[in-house]
Motif scaffolding. Structure first.
Motif, short mmCIF file in Angstrom:
data_model
loop_
_atom_site.label_atom_id
_atom_site.label_comp_id
_atom_site.label_asym_id
_atom_site.label_seq_id
_atom_site.Cartn_x
_atom_site.Cartn_y
_atom_site.Cartn_z
N ASN A 37 0.82 -1.20 0.00
CA ASN A 37 0.00 0.00 0.00
C ASN A 37 0.86 1.26 0.00
OD1 ASN A 37 -2.25 1.60 0.08
ND2 ASN A 37 -2.66 1.27 2.25
N GLY A 38 0.70 2.10 -1.03
CA GLY A 38 1.40 3.37 -1.12
C GLY A 38 2.79 3.32 -1.72
N ALA A 39 3.28 2.17 -2.09
CA ALA A 39 4.63 2.05 -2.64
C ALA A 39 4.58 2.18 -4.16
CB ALA A 39 5.26 0.73 -2.24
N THR A 40 4.67 3.40 -4.64
CA THR A 40 4.56 3.66 -6.08
C THR A 40 5.81 3.27 -6.86
OG1 THR A 40 5.30 5.92 -5.74
CG2 THR A 40 2.92 5.52 -5.72
N GLU A 41 6.94 3.06 -6.18
CA GLU A 41 8.18 2.74 -6.88
C GLU A 41 8.32 1.26 -7.23
OE1 GLU A 41 9.14 2.72 -2.46
OE2 GLU A 41 7.86 3.85 -3.81
N VAL A 42 7.42 0.41 -6.71
CA VAL A 42 7.47 -1.03 -7.01
C VAL A 42 7.02 -1.24 -8.45
CG1 VAL A 42 6.57 -3.31 -6.48
CG2 VAL A 42 7.06 -1.71 -4.63
N ARG A 43 7.88 -1.89 -9.25
CA ARG A 43 7.55 -2.18 -10.65
C ARG A 43 7.25 -3.65 -10.87
NH1 ARG A 43 6.58 2.39 -10.57
NH2 ARG A 43 7.62 4.04 -11.69
N SER A 44 7.86 -4.52 -10.04
CA SER A 44 7.64 -5.95 -10.20
C SER A 44 7.89 -6.64 -8.87
CB SER A 44 8.54 -6.53 -11.29
OG SER A 44 9.90 -6.31 -10.99
N TRP A 45 7.48 -7.91 -8.84
CA TRP A 45 7.63 -8.74 -7.66
C TRP A 45 8.40 -9.99 -8.02
CZ3 TRP A 45 5.82 -6.15 -3.61
CH2 TRP A 45 4.77 -5.27 -3.78
N ARG A 46 9.38 -10.36 -7.20
CA ARG A 46 10.12 -11.62 -7.38
C ARG A 46 9.60 -12.60 -6.33
NH1 ARG A 46 15.66 -10.30 -6.75
NH2 ARG A 46 15.73 -9.94 -8.99
N ILE A 47 9.04 -13.70 -6.81
CA ILE A 47 8.51 -14.72 -5.92
C ILE A 47 9.61 -15.75 -5.66
CG2 ILE A 47 6.65 -16.38 -5.54
CD1 ILE A 47 5.75 -13.41 -6.19
N LEU A 48 9.88 -16.02 -4.39
CA LEU A 48 10.89 -16.99 -3.97
C LEU A 48 10.18 -18.16 -3.31
CD1 LEU A 48 13.24 -14.40 -2.22
CD2 LEU A 48 13.43 -15.25 -4.57
N THR A 49 10.53 -19.38 -3.69
CA THR A 49 9.92 -20.56 -3.09
C THR A 49 10.99 -21.60 -2.78
OG1 THR A 49 9.47 -21.60 -5.23
CG2 THR A 49 7.73 -20.21 -4.32
N GLY A 50 10.66 -22.53 -1.88
CA GLY A 50 11.58 -23.61 -1.56
C GLY A 50 10.98 -24.61 -0.59
N ASP A 51 11.65 -25.73 -0.43
CA ASP A 51 11.21 -26.77 0.48
C ASP A 51 11.58 -26.46 1.93
OD1 ASP A 51 10.09 -28.30 -1.55
OD2 ASP A 51 11.96 -29.36 -1.93
N THR A 52 12.57 -25.57 2.11
CA THR A 52 12.97 -25.11 3.45
C THR A 52 13.15 -23.60 3.39
OG1 THR A 52 15.35 -25.29 3.06
CG2 THR A 52 14.23 -27.28 3.88
N GLU A 53 13.17 -22.97 4.56
CA GLU A 53 13.38 -21.52 4.60
C GLU A 53 14.73 -21.14 3.99
OE1 GLU A 53 12.27 -19.13 8.04
OE2 GLU A 53 11.37 -20.94 8.89
N GLY A 54 15.71 -21.99 4.16
CA GLY A 54 17.05 -21.70 3.67
C GLY A 54 17.29 -22.04 2.20
N SER A 55 16.29 -22.65 1.55
CA SER A 55 16.48 -23.05 0.15
C SER A 55 15.64 -22.24 -0.83
CB SER A 55 16.14 -24.55 -0.02
OG SER A 55 14.75 -24.77 0.15
N LEU A 56 15.20 -21.06 -0.43
CA LEU A 56 14.37 -20.24 -1.31
C LEU A 56 15.12 -19.83 -2.57
CD1 LEU A 56 12.54 -17.89 1.21
CD2 LEU A 56 11.72 -20.01 0.20
N ARG A 57 14.47 -20.00 -3.71
CA ARG A 57 15.03 -19.63 -5.01
C ARG A 57 13.96 -18.92 -5.82
NH1 ARG A 57 18.83 -20.65 -2.52
NH2 ARG A 57 20.36 -22.27 -2.79
N GLU A 58 14.36 -18.16 -6.81
CA GLU A 58 13.41 -17.45 -7.66
C GLU A 58 12.51 -18.43 -8.40
OE1 GLU A 58 13.80 -15.14 -11.78
OE2 GLU A 58 14.78 -14.07 -10.14
N ALA A 59 11.20 -18.26 -8.23
CA ALA A 59 10.23 -19.09 -8.93
C ALA A 59 9.59 -18.31 -10.07
CB ALA A 59 9.15 -19.56 -7.98
#
Length: 100
Positions: A37-59
Motif C-alpha cells: 500500500n502506497g509504494a509507487t516505486e514497485v515495478r515488479s515482484w520476485r517470488i521466492l519458493t523452496g522446500d525449506t526456509e534456507g532453500s528459497l530460489r526465484e520461482a
C-alpha cells in the motif's frame, strides 16, 4: 508484497519497509498475492519458493498489476516475495511464509 498487500489468507509478513505476501495452494501449484500500500516505486515482484526456509530460489518475476498482483507458481512449502524497482533492485523483502 512479502511482498504482498496488507491482506492475506494463509500467511502475511513484512520486513523493512512493509511489503507483504500471502498465498493459496492446490496440489500442483499455488497463487501468491502481493501488494504494498502506497509504494509507487514497485515495478515488479520476485517470488521466492523452496522446500525449506534456507532453500528459497526465484520461482517467478511478475510485473506489478494494480493494487494487488497475483502470481501462480509451482507448489512449495515456503515462500517469500521481493519488491523490485524499475532497475530490478530489491526495495523490500517479506517474511518467509510457510504454506499449510
Amino acid at each position: 508484497g512479502t511482498g504482498s498487500s496488507g491482506t492475506g489468507s494463509k500467511g502475511t509478513g513484512s520486513k523493512g519497509t512493509g511489503s507483504k505476501g500471502s498465498g493459496s495452494t492446490s496440489d500442483v501449484g499455488m497463487t501468491i498475492f502481493v501488494s504494498w500500500n502506497g509504494a509507487t516505486e514497485v515495478r515488479s515482484w520476485r517470488i521466492l519458493t523452496g522446500d525449506t526456509e534456507g532453500s528459497l530460489r526465484e520461482a517467478s518475476v511478475v510485473v506489478r498489476n494494480g493494487f494487488e498482483t497475483a502470481a501462480k507458481v509451482r507448489r512449495a512449502r515456503y515462500a517469500a516475495v521481493e519488491a523490485l524497482d524499475i532497475g530490478g533492485n530489491v526495495l523490500a523483502t517479506s517474511k518467509v511464509v510457510r504454506q499449510t
